[in-house]
Design an enzyme around this catalytic site. Structure first.
Site, PDB file in Angstrom:
ATOM      1  N   LYS A  58       0.833  -1.200   0.000  1.00  0.00           N
ATOM      2  CA  LYS A  58       0.000   0.000   0.000  1.00  0.00           C
ATOM      3  C   LYS A  58       0.869   1.252   0.000  1.00  0.00           C
ATOM      4  CE  LYS A  58      -3.761  -0.666   2.471  1.00  0.00           C
ATOM      5  NZ  LYS A  58      -4.413  -0.913   3.775  1.00  0.00           N
ATOM      6  N   ARG A 128      -3.339   3.083   8.551  1.00  0.00           N
ATOM      7  CA  ARG A 128      -3.635   1.919   7.708  1.00  0.00           C
ATOM      8  C   ARG A 128      -2.470   0.950   7.690  1.00  0.00           C
ATOM      9  NH1 ARG A 128      -4.696   4.534   1.979  1.00  0.00           N
ATOM     10  NH2 ARG A 128      -5.967   2.647   1.728  1.00  0.00           N
ATOM     11  N   GLY A 137      -8.653  -7.712   4.318  1.00  0.00           N
ATOM     12  CA  GLY A 137      -9.510  -8.039   5.451  1.00  0.00           C
ATOM     13  C   GLY A 137      -8.763  -8.519   6.679  1.00  0.00           C
ATOM     14  N   MET A 139      -5.969  -6.955   8.281  1.00  0.00           N
ATOM     15  CA  MET A 139      -5.368  -5.977   9.171  1.00  0.00           C
ATOM     16  C   MET A 139      -6.371  -4.845   9.394  1.00  0.00           C
ATOM     17  SD  MET A 139      -2.480  -7.592   9.364  1.00  0.00           S
ATOM     18  CE  MET A 139      -1.173  -6.549   9.878  1.00  0.00           C
ATOM     19  N   ARG A 380      -3.442  -1.430  -6.432  1.00  0.00           N
ATOM     20  CA  ARG A 380      -2.592  -2.621  -6.417  1.00  0.00           C
ATOM     21  C   ARG A 380      -2.983  -3.467  -7.619  1.00  0.00           C
ATOM     22  NH1 ARG A 380      -5.706  -4.451  -1.109  1.00  0.00           N
ATOM     23  NH2 ARG A 380      -7.692  -4.948  -2.050  1.00  0.00           N
ATOM     24  N   HIS A 498     -16.476  -9.398   0.602  1.00  0.00           N
ATOM     25  CA  HIS A 498     -15.459 -10.349   1.045  1.00  0.00           C
ATOM     26  C   HIS A 498     -15.513 -11.647   0.234  1.00  0.00           C
ATOM     27  CE1 HIS A 498     -13.843 -13.473   3.834  1.00  0.00           C
ATOM     28  NE2 HIS A 498     -12.881 -12.574   3.929  1.00  0.00           N
ATOM     29  N   ARG A 620       5.257 -46.772 -14.041  1.00  0.00           N
ATOM     30  CA  ARG A 620       5.385 -47.733 -12.937  1.00  0.00           C
ATOM     31  C   ARG A 620       4.847 -49.065 -13.414  1.00  0.00           C
ATOM     32  NH1 ARG A 620       2.845 -43.189 -11.009  1.00  0.00           N
ATOM     33  NH2 ARG A 620       3.852 -42.043  -9.307  1.00  0.00           N
ATOM     34  N   ARG A 676      10.200 -47.867 -15.121  1.00  0.00           N
ATOM     35  CA  ARG A 676      10.821 -48.315 -13.878  1.00  0.00           C
ATOM     36  C   ARG A 676      10.522 -49.787 -13.636  1.00  0.00           C
ATOM     37  NH1 ARG A 676       8.871 -45.825  -8.285  1.00  0.00           N
ATOM     38  NH2 ARG A 676       7.076 -47.149  -8.728  1.00  0.00           N
ATOM     39  N   GLU A 803      16.941 -41.851  -5.349  1.00  0.00           N
ATOM     40  CA  GLU A 803      15.862 -41.671  -4.369  1.00  0.00           C
ATOM     41  C   GLU A 803      16.261 -42.048  -2.955  1.00  0.00           C
ATOM     42  OE1 GLU A 803      12.514 -44.143  -5.367  1.00  0.00           O
ATOM     43  OE2 GLU A 803      13.793 -45.664  -6.258  1.00  0.00           O
ATOM     44  N   SER A 822      16.899 -40.130 -12.758  1.00  0.00           N
ATOM     45  CA  SER A 822      15.617 -39.483 -12.537  1.00  0.00           C
ATOM     46  C   SER A 822      15.447 -39.390 -11.031  1.00  0.00           C
ATOM     47  CB  SER A 822      14.487 -40.301 -13.157  1.00  0.00           C
ATOM     48  OG  SER A 822      13.259 -39.706 -12.818  1.00  0.00           O
ATOM     49  N   GLY A 824      13.693 -39.451  -7.822  1.00  0.00           N
ATOM     50  CA  GLY A 824      12.440 -39.905  -7.222  1.00  0.00           C
ATOM     51  C   GLY A 824      12.273 -39.122  -5.934  1.00  0.00           C
ATOM     52  N   THR A 825      11.763 -37.921  -6.061  1.00  0.00           N
ATOM     53  CA  THR A 825      11.782 -37.029  -4.893  1.00  0.00           C
ATOM     54  C   THR A 825      10.801 -37.440  -3.807  1.00  0.00           C
ATOM     55  OG1 THR A 825      10.338 -35.533  -6.080  1.00  0.00           O
ATOM     56  CG2 THR A 825      12.686 -35.016  -6.104  1.00  0.00           C
ATOM     57  N   ASN A 826       9.836 -38.310  -4.133  1.00  0.00           N
ATOM     58  CA  ASN A 826       8.957 -38.785  -3.056  1.00  0.00           C
ATOM     59  C   ASN A 826       9.772 -39.585  -2.048  1.00  0.00           C
ATOM     60  OD1 ASN A 826       6.934 -37.691  -4.521  1.00  0.00           O
ATOM     61  ND2 ASN A 826       6.020 -39.626  -5.157  1.00  0.00           N
ATOM     62  N   ASP A 827      10.479 -40.605  -2.554  1.00  0.00           N
ATOM     63  CA  ASP A 827      11.275 -41.416  -1.644  1.00  0.00           C
ATOM     64  C   ASP A 827      12.506 -40.664  -1.146  1.00  0.00           C
ATOM     65  OD1 ASP A 827       9.782 -43.641  -1.237  1.00  0.00           O
ATOM     66  OD2 ASP A 827      10.588 -44.756  -2.944  1.00  0.00           O
ATOM     67  N   CYS A 889      10.799 -37.231 -11.249  1.00  0.00           N
ATOM     68  CA  CYS A 889       9.508 -37.880 -11.462  1.00  0.00           C
ATOM     69  C   CYS A 889       8.695 -37.983 -10.174  1.00  0.00           C
ATOM     70  CB  CYS A 889       9.711 -39.250 -12.070  1.00  0.00           C
ATOM     71  SG  CYS A 889      10.667 -40.358 -11.026  1.00  0.00           S
ATOM     72  N   TYR A 909      14.325 -32.194 -17.522  1.00  0.00           N
ATOM     73  CA  TYR A 909      12.873 -32.245 -17.613  1.00  0.00           C
ATOM     74  C   TYR A 909      12.251 -32.506 -16.240  1.00  0.00           C
ATOM     75  CZ  TYR A 909      13.185 -37.346 -17.271  1.00  0.00           C
ATOM     76  OH  TYR A 909      13.430 -38.614 -16.829  1.00  0.00           O
TER      77      TYR A 909
HETATM   78  P1  ADP Z   1      -7.839  -2.384   3.592  1.00  0.00           P
HETATM   79  O1  ADP Z   1      -6.420  -2.767   3.434  1.00  0.00           O
HETATM   80  O2  ADP Z   1      -8.619  -3.300   4.446  1.00  0.00           O
HETATM   81  O3  ADP Z   1      -8.473  -2.084   2.276  1.00  0.00           O
HETATM   82  P2  ADP Z   1      -7.459   0.418   3.882  1.00  0.00           P
HETATM   83  O4  ADP Z   1      -6.307   0.914   4.656  1.00  0.00           O
HETATM   84  O5  ADP Z   1      -7.293   0.456   2.417  1.00  0.00           O
HETATM   85  O6  ADP Z   1      -7.834  -1.020   4.387  1.00  0.00           O
HETATM   86  O7  ADP Z   1      -8.676   1.309   4.334  1.00  0.00           O
HETATM   87  C1  ADP Z   1      -9.983   0.891   4.464  1.00  0.00           C
HETATM   88  C2  ADP Z   1     -10.892   1.921   3.840  1.00  0.00           C
HETATM   89  O8  ADP Z   1     -10.678   3.199   4.388  1.00  0.00           O
HETATM   90  C3  ADP Z   1     -10.656   2.038   2.360  1.00  0.00           C
HETATM   91  O9  ADP Z   1     -11.881   1.991   1.697  1.00  0.00           O
HETATM   92  C4  ADP Z   1     -10.022   3.368   2.177  1.00  0.00           C
HETATM   93  O10 ADP Z   1     -10.408   3.936   0.988  1.00  0.00           O
HETATM   94  C5  ADP Z   1     -10.503   4.169   3.394  1.00  0.00           C
HETATM   95  N1  ADP Z   1      -9.485   5.126   3.768  1.00  0.00           N
HETATM   96  C6  ADP Z   1      -8.241   4.852   4.189  1.00  0.00           C
HETATM   97  N2  ADP Z   1      -7.535   5.983   4.376  1.00  0.00           N
HETATM   98  C7  ADP Z   1      -8.346   6.995   4.083  1.00  0.00           C
HETATM   99  C8  ADP Z   1      -8.189   8.415   4.062  1.00  0.00           C
HETATM  100  N3  ADP Z   1      -7.033   8.995   4.378  1.00  0.00           N
HETATM  101  N4  ADP Z   1      -9.238   9.163   3.700  1.00  0.00           N
HETATM  102  C9  ADP Z   1     -10.409   8.562   3.372  1.00  0.00           C
HETATM  103  N5  ADP Z   1     -10.620   7.250   3.359  1.00  0.00           N
HETATM  104  C10 ADP Z   1      -9.604   6.461   3.704  1.00  0.00           C
HETATM  105 MG    MG Z   2      10.581 -44.748  -5.023  1.00  0.00          MG
HETATM  106 MG    MG Z   3      -7.826  -0.904   0.985  1.00  0.00          MG
END
Ligand code: ADP
Ligand code: MG
Ligand code: MG
Length: 932
Positions: A58, A128, A137, A139, A380, A498, A620, A676, A803, A822, A824-827, A889, A909
């Site tokens: 980020k 953030r 979701g 952090m 991203r 989510h 085999r 084999r 192997e 060849s 035989g990474t399992n064994d 293999c 290979y």
């Molecule tokens: P996550 O990684 O869970 O997406 P973010 O850090 O991106 O968390 O933030 C969660 C929400 O908060 C996002 O929708 C983001 O747009 C909003 N947000 C984060 N920083 C700001 C900011 N400085 N001003 C307005 N909205 C923000």
């Molecule tokens: Mg074997």
């Molecule tokens: Mg975000």
């Protein structure tokens, strides 16, 4: 209806066990970057997009967006080194941090003209998290930080918008209380405590439920007061009033959340090392909740589910970022903005183009519109399904945004199998009536018994049931259930919900926001249009079309499989098929290693070749002895007491083997086959129950007692390390003799039919050169005889499977005799680690949990240990015989990250099961491209 805060609990101290850090190297206060712990972005930007390890994904991209002139609210990033330091030093900070943060805040103040804690024009910030790889979701983000009873009044005065100011304050106390101060749902509570406060107030004052946007200033003020009282009661302390205390608390919470349960589960699933740590971003707030001229949204520069080139996403008017993903107010598609805020929409379109031109990949971005002005908050590389990845890569190559090599790299090898997964049979779908529709969030077909809760879904899946997880909406708590399920169906939530996010990432079949689906958690039923389903009933979802069906719907092979294996002309005309073929063509151009297959039958061989294998890496022979009445001859051979009797039994087996090999040679159409010789301990072929022994006795005309005692005799304490592999051929050379003869007679036969034949005879489990020599003699003798009898010249090699560790360590000696190795990474893994794969279930999970092993060593090769054995054998083998042919293999031959290792050590290979061949081709090409 109460707004549900995005569910991501911090629980800072929830997980103290099992996460003891192993990093040997301690971060010192001055390590790495000359004691620089804070990187600015805004007018002056210290970092850039390449600095993800230090600034997190980020932070690095916020910096990069500033550099290319996109409108980003100013701020600063606290580096991941501080996180590492924090955990290495009993949760404390390097001393220069405080000063650098002060300077960071001043920089924001200068650019915004606002002041942190000011009583006229207060600066509010967001705090953030941001790891190197995005961990959606997982952090915790805190918005509107810097508000207290005084600054809220200042904000109200300054903006002339008290409702807005108090809305911010209310949100802030709620988020901070939850994430930092740990005021969360208790096990005996059904609702988030803050939400309960909101609901109670609504009912006290208005006797009904309604949207939070309709709360008045007075309501909001009262809520803040009650929230604070709740904090006091639950956390046992006052809500912090000082902005700096708030800031430090929030930062600690972000670092603390790096070790929360969900983050740990996620890291384990995606192999993210604990050592990486997270960065923290502190950024000036922009406000999407000032009124109807404002809003917040998330968007993709192209459709991440199916790959279409269209602006894709959603937004909410008068909302802060968190609201969009929370899923209670239903967001509108981005296209709607065109009507509602044409200027902002135009600006977003411009940004969409800029992002793709600059990052040269599909972006997933977050934006906020404050009084008509667009701000960028994040970008991203967008997570995508395998289908979208394929289409993006083809389209962007055509658009000349990327070259073909980049296109190859853009298709995640471990997702490729999604494209080969079955789809619903077209004629079956036509018969089945869709009972509901939703957003097609994860392409593919899934049928399963429905479960409405993650735990029950996991339990059912553990029992071997096919499971469909059905929820109103999902949250990170459901992750385990989502992993266990074949598919996910939600009643609510859009493209950035989510469920949709996880579906994209894990390649789950998913339909979300199917509004007609009514979920009753309490009764454990799902009702669709009057039709009721109980938990355990079957439903089916088509994640490509977004359709929901009652019962089980029959599936059909994917277009790619149908085109390649069944020669289906219709399938071959689909874009999916053509794109796949193009990708594979590019892979062939890029690759150095070739891909063979592990196949024991002509049919498997044919399939693998259709998928692009260029030979058999492991055939085999023992599987061939189980079919039909061959097993009787095999057993007769094992029970024989004299050489003559054994030879007589082997003579019965010879024609079967010859026929098998002939079929395989024909299917190979000139490609080589590594065959084999007999490998497993003999007792595996014998009947073990009294009844079966009785049966066999009758067939062979001997007493049951005799069979019983022979079985006893063959019993071993450690069969894996017992009388097996080349030890069998050394004990009973006539077995190898028969097998060699069968290979060569088949070779002669097929060669006379005009098909090239290249047998490579492989002697298993060799640890001593002499073992191999004895077997090679037998093979050469048979070859000489057959060539003389049949008057043909055969082209063949004899080599060995490496192997066991002794084989690897003495590879220089063994290579004097072996024409190929060849692995035989399992064994080799079993013997190298001294760990029986079949018994590892009882302790390996704990090893993963404790991070003793990073991955399951039977799935992904243990590079440091077993890999070293491979490396030694490669080097020593080549010393003796520079042109020795080298392949692998074991199961690892189809595992992308292991394939990268095999490229590095220079194997010729890899060999894997037929359906893994495309994955291996892609991984081999990518390994080559990224090694240059
Ligand atoms: P996550 O990684 O869970 O997406 P973010 O850090 O991106 O968390 O933030 C969660 C929400 O908060 C996002 O929708 C983001 O747009 C909003 N947000 C984060 N920083 C700001 C900011 N400085 N001003 C307005 N909205 C923000
Ligand atoms: Mg074997
Ligand atoms: Mg975000």
């Amino acid at each position: 209806m109460a707004k549900k805060a995005k569910k991501k609990a911090a629980r800072p101290a929830a997980r103290k066990t099992a996460t003891k850090r192993t990093s040997a190297k301690k971060t010192s206060a001055k390590s790495g970057n000359g004691g620089k712990f804070v990187y600015l972005f805004g007018k002056k930007t210290d970092g850039n997009g390449t600095m993800k390890p230090l600034l997190g994904g980020k932070g690095a991209n916020l910096a990069e967006m500033c550099r290319i002139g996109l409108p980003v609210p100013p701020g600063f990033t606290i580096t991941t080194e501080v996180c590492t330091y924090y955990y290495d030093h009993k949760r404390s900070y390097p001393s220069p941090l405080q000063g650098q943060m002060k300077a960071g805040v001043s920089a924001i103040e200068k650019q915004t003209g606002k002041k942190f804690g000011d009583l006229k024009n207060p600066l509010l910030v967001s705090v953030r998290s941001g790891a190197r790889d995005s961990m959606p979701g997982m952090m915790d983000t805190i918005l509107n930080l810097g508000l207290n009873d005084q600054t809220v009044e200042a904000l109200a005065n300054k903006t002339n918008n008290p409702r807005f100011a108090w809305d911010c304050y209310r949100r802030f106390v709620q988020m901070y209380g939850d994430v930092v101060l740990g005021v969360q749902k208790r096990p005996d509570e059904d609702h988030e405590p803050f939400e309960t406060v909101i609901e109670t107030l609504k009912h006290e004052r208005y006797h009904k439920d309604f949207e939070d946007t309709k709360l008045t200033v007075e309501d909001l003020k009262e809520l803040v007061a009650r929230f604070k009282a709740l904090v006091k009661e639950r956390a046992g302390k006052n809500f912090p009033a000082s902005p700096w205390d708030q800031l430090m608390g929030a930062i600690s919470a972000v670092f603390g959340s790096w070790m929360n349960d969900r983050a740990i589960v996620y890291r384990r699933k995606y192999n993210i090392p604990t050592e990486w740590g997270t960065a923290v971003n502190v950024q000036a707030m922009v406000y999407g909740n000032t009124g109807d001229d404002s809003g917040s949204g998330v968007a993709f520069t192209r459709n991440p589910a199916n790959g279409a080139k269209e602006f894709y996403g959603e937004f909410l008017i008068n909302a802060q970022g968190e609201d969009v993903v929370a899923g209670v107010r239903t967001p509108e598609p981005v296209a709607e903005l065109k009507k509602q805020m044409p200027k902002a929409y135009q600006e977003l379109e411009r940004i969409r183009q800029t992002l793709e031109r600059h990052f040269k990949d599909v972006q997933d971005f977050e934006f906020t519109i404050e009084d008509g002005i667009v701000y960028m908050l994040q970008t991203r590389n967008g997570k995508r399904t395998a289908m979208a990845a394929l289409k993006f890569s083809m389209d962007m190559c055509k658009e000349k945004l990327i070259d073909w090599k980049t296109a190859v790299m853009r298709n995640p090898a471990d997702q490729l199998e999604q494209l080969l997964a079955p789809v619903f049979d077209v004629s079956e779908v036509a018969k089945a009536k869709a009972i509901a529709t939703g957003l097609p969030a994860g392409p593919g077909a899934a049928s399963g018994r429905i479960y409405l809760n993650a735990d029950r879904a996991v339990t059912a899946a553990d029992k071997g049931e096919k499971v469909l997880l059905v929820r109103v909406e999902t949250s990170p708590e459901d992750l385990r259930g989502m992993i266990a399920a074949e598919g996910i169906l939600t009643a609510r939530g859009g493209v950035s919900s989510h469920a949709a996010l996880v579906a994209r990432q894990m390649g789950k079949v998913c339909v979300c926001g199917a509004a007609a689906v009514e979920v009753n958690y309490h009764a454990r039923t799902v009702t669709v249009d009057g039709q009721k389903f109980n938990e355990g009933d079957w439903m089916s979802i088509d994640g490509t079309a977004g359709k929901v069906f009652a019962g089980q719907v029959k599936t059909a092979p994917s277009e790619i499989v149908a085109g390649l294996l069944d020669d289906d002309e219709g399938a071959k005309k689909t874009e999916k098929f053509k794109s796949f073929q193009q990708l594979m063509k590019w892979c062939d151009q890029a690759t150095r290693m070739s891909v063979r297959t592990n196949a024991d039958t002509p049919e498997q061989t044919q399939n693998a070749i259709a998928f692009g294998a260029v030979g058999i890496g492991l055939c085999r022979t023992e599987h061939m002895f189980f079919e039909g009445n061959r097993i009787d001859a095999m057993r007769e051979m094992i029970l024989a007491e004299t050489l003559e009797a054994r030879k007589a039994a082997l003579a019965k087996l010879l024609p079967y083997q010859r026929e098998d090999f002939a079929g395989i040679f024909r299917a190979l159409k000139g490609y080589p086959a590594t065959i084999r010789f007999l490998d497993p301990p003999l007792h595996e072929f014998l009947p073990h129950t009294p009844e079966l022994q009785q049966d066999l006795a009758k067939k062979l005309g001997v007493t049951a007692q005799k069979i019983h005692s022979r079985v006893e005799q063959l019993h071993e304490f450690n069969p894996m390390l017992g009388f097996r592999g080349c030890r069998l051929g050394i004990g009973y050379p006539e077995i190898s003799e028969m097998q060699a003869r069968a290979v060569f007679e088949a070779a002669a036969l097929v060669q006379k039919e005009g098909i090239k034949v290249k047998p490579e005879i492989m002697i298993p489990l060799v640890g001593f050169k002499k073992e191999l020599d004895l077997q090679i003699e037998v093979v050469h003798k048979a070859a000489r005889e057959v060539q003389a009898e049949q008057k043909v010249k055969l082209n063949y090699l004899v080599g060995t499977m490496i192997e066991i560790p002794r084989g690897a360590l003495t590879a220089d000696e063994i290579a004097q005799s072996a024409e190929f190795f060849s692995f035989g990474t399992n064994d080799l893994t079993q013997t190298g680690l001294g760990m029986s794969r079949d018994d590892s279930g009882s302790f390996l999970p704990a090893y993963t949990e404790l991070e003793i092993v990073k991955n399951n060593p039977f799935a992904t090769i243990d590079q440091t240990g077993v890999g070293q054995l491979v490396d030694i054998a490669v080097t020593k083998g080549r010393q003796t015989r520079p042109d020795i042919k080298l392949g692998i293999c074991g199961e690892h031959g189809g595992d992308p990250s292991s394939i990268h290792f095999f490229e590095k050590v220079g194997l010729d290979y890899v060999s894997c099961s037929p359906y893994r061949v495309p994955v291996a081709r892609l991984a081999a090409a990518q390994a080559r491209l990224s090694s240059k």
